[in-house]
Design an enzyme around this catalytic site. Structure first.
Site, PDB file in Angstrom:
ATOM      1  N   LEU A  35       0.846  -1.211   0.000  1.00 17.22           N
ATOM      2  CA  LEU A  35       0.000   0.000   0.000  1.00 17.22           C
ATOM      3  C   LEU A  35       0.874   1.250   0.000  1.00 17.22           C
ATOM      4  N   ASP A  58       5.238  -6.163   2.782  1.00 17.34           N
ATOM      5  CA  ASP A  58       6.292  -5.843   1.819  1.00 17.34           C
ATOM      6  C   ASP A  58       6.813  -7.136   1.181  1.00 17.34           C
ATOM      7  N   PHE A  78       3.066  -8.780  -9.639  1.00 12.15           N
ATOM      8  CA  PHE A  78       2.848  -7.463 -10.244  1.00 12.15           C
ATOM      9  C   PHE A  78       3.547  -6.355  -9.461  1.00 12.15           C
ATOM     10  N   THR A 121       7.962  -5.451 -18.384  1.00 16.11           N
ATOM     11  CA  THR A 121       7.651  -4.351 -19.306  1.00 16.11           C
ATOM     12  C   THR A 121       8.488  -4.433 -20.575  1.00 16.11           C
ATOM     13  N   ASP A 122       7.967  -3.841 -21.647  1.00 17.56           N
ATOM     14  CA  ASP A 122       8.749  -3.763 -22.894  1.00 17.56           C
ATOM     15  C   ASP A 122       9.928  -2.799 -22.758  1.00 17.56           C
ATOM     16  N   GLU A 123       9.921  -1.981 -21.688  1.00 10.93           N
ATOM     17  CA  GLU A 123      10.992  -0.985 -21.545  1.00 10.93           C
ATOM     18  C   GLU A 123      12.361  -1.626 -21.306  1.00 10.93           C
ATOM     19  N   TYR A 148      14.107   2.828 -13.525  1.00 12.28           N
ATOM     20  CA  TYR A 148      12.957   1.909 -13.496  1.00 12.28           C
ATOM     21  C   TYR A 148      13.195   0.718 -14.415  1.00 12.28           C
ATOM     22  N   ALA A 150      15.865  -0.381 -15.819  1.00 11.93           N
ATOM     23  CA  ALA A 150      17.056  -1.186 -15.479  1.00 11.93           C
ATOM     24  C   ALA A 150      16.732  -2.179 -14.356  1.00 11.93           C
ATOM     25  N   LYS A 152      13.721  -3.378 -13.665  1.00 16.52           N
ATOM     26  CA  LYS A 152      12.827  -4.405 -14.216  1.00 16.52           C
ATOM     27  C   LYS A 152      13.647  -5.411 -15.038  1.00 16.52           C
ATOM     28  N   PHE A 188       0.427   8.994 -17.826  1.00 15.21           N
ATOM     29  CA  PHE A 188       0.106   9.915 -18.921  1.00 15.21           C
ATOM     30  C   PHE A 188      -1.395  10.098 -19.170  1.00 15.21           C
ATOM     31  N   PRO A 190      -4.365   9.019 -17.527  1.00 14.75           N
ATOM     32  CA  PRO A 190      -5.207   9.549 -16.443  1.00 14.75           C
ATOM     33  C   PRO A 190      -4.824  10.965 -16.024  1.00 14.75           C
ATOM     34  N   ARG A 191      -3.538  11.310 -16.147  1.00 17.29           N
ATOM     35  CA  ARG A 191      -3.151  12.680 -15.775  1.00 17.29           C
ATOM     36  C   ARG A 191      -3.864  13.692 -16.672  1.00 17.29           C
TER      37      ARG A 191
HETATM   38  P1  NAD Z   1       1.298   0.454  -9.852  1.00 21.74           P
HETATM   39  O1  NAD Z   1       2.370   1.402  -9.445  1.00 21.74           O
HETATM   40  O2  NAD Z   1      -0.054   0.981 -10.179  1.00 21.74           O
HETATM   41  O3  NAD Z   1       1.092  -0.660  -8.722  1.00 21.74           O
HETATM   42  C1  NAD Z   1       2.172  -1.251  -8.063  1.00 21.74           C
HETATM   43  C2  NAD Z   1       1.639  -1.888  -6.774  1.00 21.74           C
HETATM   44  O4  NAD Z   1       2.741  -2.543  -6.123  1.00 21.74           O
HETATM   45  C3  NAD Z   1       1.073  -0.872  -5.774  1.00 21.74           C
HETATM   46  O5  NAD Z   1      -0.170  -1.332  -5.277  1.00 21.74           O
HETATM   47  C4  NAD Z   1       2.114  -0.829  -4.668  1.00 21.74           C
HETATM   48  O6  NAD Z   1       1.584  -0.538  -3.379  1.00 21.74           O
HETATM   49  C5  NAD Z   1       2.690  -2.238  -4.739  1.00 21.74           C
HETATM   50  N1  NAD Z   1       4.043  -2.301  -4.181  1.00 21.74           N
HETATM   51  C6  NAD Z   1       5.078  -1.467  -4.443  1.00 21.74           C
HETATM   52  N2  NAD Z   1       6.156  -1.844  -3.726  1.00 21.74           N
HETATM   53  C7  NAD Z   1       5.794  -2.937  -3.007  1.00 21.74           C
HETATM   54  C8  NAD Z   1       6.463  -3.773  -2.081  1.00 21.74           C
HETATM   55  N3  NAD Z   1       7.761  -3.569  -1.755  1.00 21.74           N
HETATM   56  N4  NAD Z   1       5.793  -4.807  -1.544  1.00 21.74           N
HETATM   57  C9  NAD Z   1       4.485  -5.038  -1.856  1.00 21.74           C
HETATM   58  N5  NAD Z   1       3.798  -4.261  -2.708  1.00 21.74           N
HETATM   59  C10 NAD Z   1       4.435  -3.229  -3.279  1.00 21.74           C
HETATM   60  O7  NAD Z   1       1.921  -0.358 -11.079  1.00 21.74           O
HETATM   61  P2  NAD Z   1       1.192  -1.010 -12.357  1.00 21.74           P
HETATM   62  O8  NAD Z   1       1.153  -0.008 -13.443  1.00 21.74           O
HETATM   63  O9  NAD Z   1      -0.039  -1.689 -11.915  1.00 21.74           O
HETATM   64  O10 NAD Z   1       2.286  -2.101 -12.761  1.00 21.74           O
HETATM   65  C11 NAD Z   1       2.194  -3.439 -12.272  1.00 21.74           C
HETATM   66  C12 NAD Z   1       3.303  -4.259 -12.896  1.00 21.74           C
HETATM   67  O11 NAD Z   1       3.167  -4.257 -14.317  1.00 21.74           O
HETATM   68  C13 NAD Z   1       4.705  -3.734 -12.617  1.00 21.74           C
HETATM   69  O12 NAD Z   1       5.552  -4.837 -12.402  1.00 21.74           O
HETATM   70  C14 NAD Z   1       5.089  -2.992 -13.881  1.00 21.74           C
HETATM   71  O13 NAD Z   1       6.479  -3.004 -14.073  1.00 21.74           O
HETATM   72  C15 NAD Z   1       4.385  -3.835 -14.926  1.00 21.74           C
HETATM   73  N6  NAD Z   1       4.020  -3.147 -16.182  1.00 21.74           N
HETATM   74  C16 NAD Z   1       3.286  -1.991 -16.146  1.00 21.74           C
HETATM   75  C17 NAD Z   1       2.894  -1.398 -17.351  1.00 21.74           C
HETATM   76  C18 NAD Z   1       2.053  -0.150 -17.369  1.00 21.74           C
HETATM   77  O14 NAD Z   1       1.778   0.379 -18.452  1.00 21.74           O
HETATM   78  N7  NAD Z   1       1.578   0.354 -16.236  1.00 21.74           N
HETATM   79  C19 NAD Z   1       3.270  -1.970 -18.559  1.00 21.74           C
HETATM   80  C20 NAD Z   1       4.038  -3.154 -18.553  1.00 21.74           C
HETATM   81  C21 NAD Z   1       4.395  -3.742 -17.351  1.00 21.74           C
HETATM   82  O1  TDX Z   2       2.292  14.324 -18.252  1.00 18.79           O
HETATM   83  C1  TDX Z   2       2.874  13.558 -19.023  1.00 18.79           C
HETATM   84  N1  TDX Z   2       3.144  13.979 -20.301  1.00 18.79           N
HETATM   85  C2  TDX Z   2       3.777  13.193 -21.217  1.00 18.79           C
HETATM   86  O2  TDX Z   2       3.990  13.621 -22.366  1.00 18.79           O
HETATM   87  C3  TDX Z   2       3.276  12.223 -18.632  1.00 18.79           C
HETATM   88  C4  TDX Z   2       3.006  11.716 -17.234  1.00 18.79           C
HETATM   89  C5  TDX Z   2       3.897  11.438 -19.568  1.00 18.79           C
HETATM   90  N2  TDX Z   2       4.163  11.893 -20.823  1.00 18.79           N
HETATM   91  C6  TDX Z   2       4.780  10.990 -21.830  1.00 18.79           C
HETATM   92  C7  TDX Z   2       5.979  10.208 -21.386  1.00 18.79           C
HETATM   93  C8  TDX Z   2       5.847   8.920 -22.193  1.00 18.79           C
HETATM   94  O3  TDX Z   2       6.369   9.122 -23.504  1.00 18.79           O
HETATM   95  O4  TDX Z   2       3.771  10.004 -22.097  1.00 18.79           O
HETATM   96  C9  TDX Z   2       4.340   8.719 -22.318  1.00 18.79           C
HETATM   97  C10 TDX Z   2       3.783   7.730 -21.292  1.00 18.79           C
HETATM   98  O5  TDX Z   2       4.284   8.122 -20.024  1.00 18.79           O
HETATM   99  P1  TDX Z   2       4.017   7.243 -18.694  1.00 18.79           P
HETATM  100  O6  TDX Z   2       2.559   7.115 -18.477  1.00 18.79           O
HETATM  101  O7  TDX Z   2       4.860   7.818 -17.612  1.00 18.79           O
HETATM  102  O8  TDX Z   2       4.513   5.814 -19.148  1.00 18.79           O
HETATM  103  P2  TDX Z   2       5.948   5.228 -19.630  1.00 18.79           P
HETATM  104  O9  TDX Z   2       7.067   6.029 -19.111  1.00 18.79           O
HETATM  105  O10 TDX Z   2       5.846   4.986 -21.104  1.00 18.79           O
HETATM  106  O11 TDX Z   2       5.939   3.822 -18.833  1.00 18.79           O
HETATM  107  C11 TDX Z   2       4.714   3.049 -18.728  1.00 18.79           C
HETATM  108  O12 TDX Z   2       4.702   1.972 -19.605  1.00 18.79           O
HETATM  109  C12 TDX Z   2       5.599   0.933 -19.338  1.00 18.79           C
HETATM  110  C13 TDX Z   2       4.490   2.566 -17.295  1.00 18.79           C
HETATM  111  O13 TDX Z   2       4.488   3.668 -16.406  1.00 18.79           O
HETATM  112  C14 TDX Z   2       5.537   1.554 -16.916  1.00 18.79           C
HETATM  113  O14 TDX Z   2       5.271   1.031 -15.624  1.00 18.79           O
HETATM  114  C15 TDX Z   2       5.503   0.430 -17.920  1.00 18.79           C
HETATM  115  O15 TDX Z   2       6.554  -0.454 -17.659  1.00 18.79           O
END
Ligand code: NAD
Ligand code: TDX
Length: 332
Positions: A35, A58, A78, A121-123, A148, A150, A152, A188, A190-191
């Protein structure tokens, strides 16, 4: 019926995965989540108490992890520190949670012989040029850019080593950018939606030419479940839905869907080391496991996501002010 341990199940993708499990399977679910600022307990509201239990803790806590893993049939991992911008300000929780946390989980699944799926992630592959005809494949060399990505990448390599050296029963998936309900307002899409609800212009980093390969979170999660059920042990699967679009085009679509002029956005300070383009070839997942995405129109998925944020202000409002205060410090 089995028992799932879902780490990070109070975060964006994890909470949607728990819903997916409840709707599409009869498994019981234990969520382990620290959390952090990124989590919302409310993301699990309405789920049946006899199927889903939240444990606040944790993944780096070896004793707790050992006890929870001992009682699970499958671990879906996750939990992570997930936001690139945060990793540029303070990498230390990324090293701790993403690397040490994964190590702790691997040691527990190794000891108890529990099936493990690693969400990544694809990153990890770095970025592509805008005009490169190629996309990322399972065999693309790792070349992460940010703290981040690195961490992952490092966690993926730990999983591969634990499979090879210790016979851990693991699969891995690397997915592209997710969108959908319950995503933190630091990200990006939701912001920008919540900025517009607040009468604030969307913020584009730099020129907005960076390309991301968007996938709806439900499609990510259906793929994860398919890999857990039918994937080959030790294998990596790339998850993507052919959703490449540059950031400027995404912002213009959000503006149009929300009834604003398409140019009503601002350019702000670019992200240091900003990856240019991600693009996924998900052929292996589609041909080997027969997966296909359900969301065929990004615009429809985005419109539904906008509706969700409009209808669920009580969910995101508590996070908004602190998030924007953080961005203001870095001119973003
Ligand atoms: P998120 O930040 O929304 O959620 C991460 C969750 O992990 C949170 O609920 C947080 O409280 C929990 N957490 C963090 N540190 C913790 C710890 N030490 N112990 C227990 N819980 C912990 O992230 P997300 O966007 O849901 O991403 C989930 C997974 O998917 C991640 O592994 C991320 O690398 C991967 N991923 C995300 C995206 C994306 O677009 N968001 C894309 C590809 C892969
Ligand atoms: O306000 C913004 N304006 C903007 O132009 C924000 C927050 C982001 N951006 C750009 C940066 C990126 O090119 O938008 C793109 C998406 O940004 P993020 O939402 O921060 O995502 P990104 O950095 O691409 O990483 C996401 O995808 C891969 C997730 O956060 C990672 O957890 C996942 O691994």
């Amino acid at each position: 019926m089995g028992s799932y341990l879902v780490t990070g199940g109070a975060g964006f993708i994890g909470s949607n995965f728990v819903r997916h499990l409840v709707e599409h399977t009869d498994h019981r679910v234990v969520v382990l989540d620290k959390l952090t600022y990124a989590a919302r307990r409310e993301s699990l509201d309405g789920l049946p108490a006899d199927r889903v239990t939240l444990v606040e803790g944790d993944i780096c806590d070896a004793g707790l992890v050992d006890r929870l893993v001992a009682g699970a049939d499958v671990v879906a991992h996750f939990a992570a520190e997930s936001h690139n911008d945060n990793s540029l300000n303070d990498p230390s929780p990324f090293v701790q949670t993403n690397l040490v946390g994964t190590f702790v989980l691997l040691e527990a699944v190794r000891k108890h012989g529990v099936r493990y799926h690693h969400i990544s992630t694809d990153e990890v592959y770095g970025d592509l040029e805008l005009d490169d005809p190629d996309r990322f494949h399972e065999w693309t060399p790792y070349n992460p850019s940010s703290p981040y990505s690195a961490t992952k990448a490092g966690s993926d390599l730990l999983v591969r080593a634990w499979v090879r050296s210790f016979g851990v029963q693991a699969t891995l998936s690397n997915c592209s950018n997710n969108y959908g309900p319950y995503q933190h307002v630091e990200k990006f899409i939701p912001r920008q939606i919540t900025n517009l609800i607040d009468g604030v212009h969307p913020k584009l980093y730099g020129a907005g030419q960076n390309v991301r390969d968007w996938i709806h979170v439900d499609d990510h999660n259906s793929a994860v479940l398919r890999i857990i059920d039918a994937g080959r042990i030790g294998e990596t699967y790339l998850i993507g839905a052919d959703g490449e679009m540059n950031n400027k085009a995404v912002v213009e679509m959000i503006l149009r869907l929300m009834g604003h002029p398409a140019d009503a956005y601002e350019h702000v300070t670019d992200r240091p080391g900003h990856d240019l383009r991600y693009a996924i070839d998900s052929t292996r997942l589609r041909t080997e496991l027969g997966w296909t995405p359900a969301y065929t129109s990004f615009e429809d998925g985005l419109a539904a996501t906008i509706d969700w944020y409009r209808d669920n202000e009580a969910w995101w409002r508590p996070m908004k002010e602190a998030t924007e205060a953080k961005y203001a410090k870095s001119g973003q």
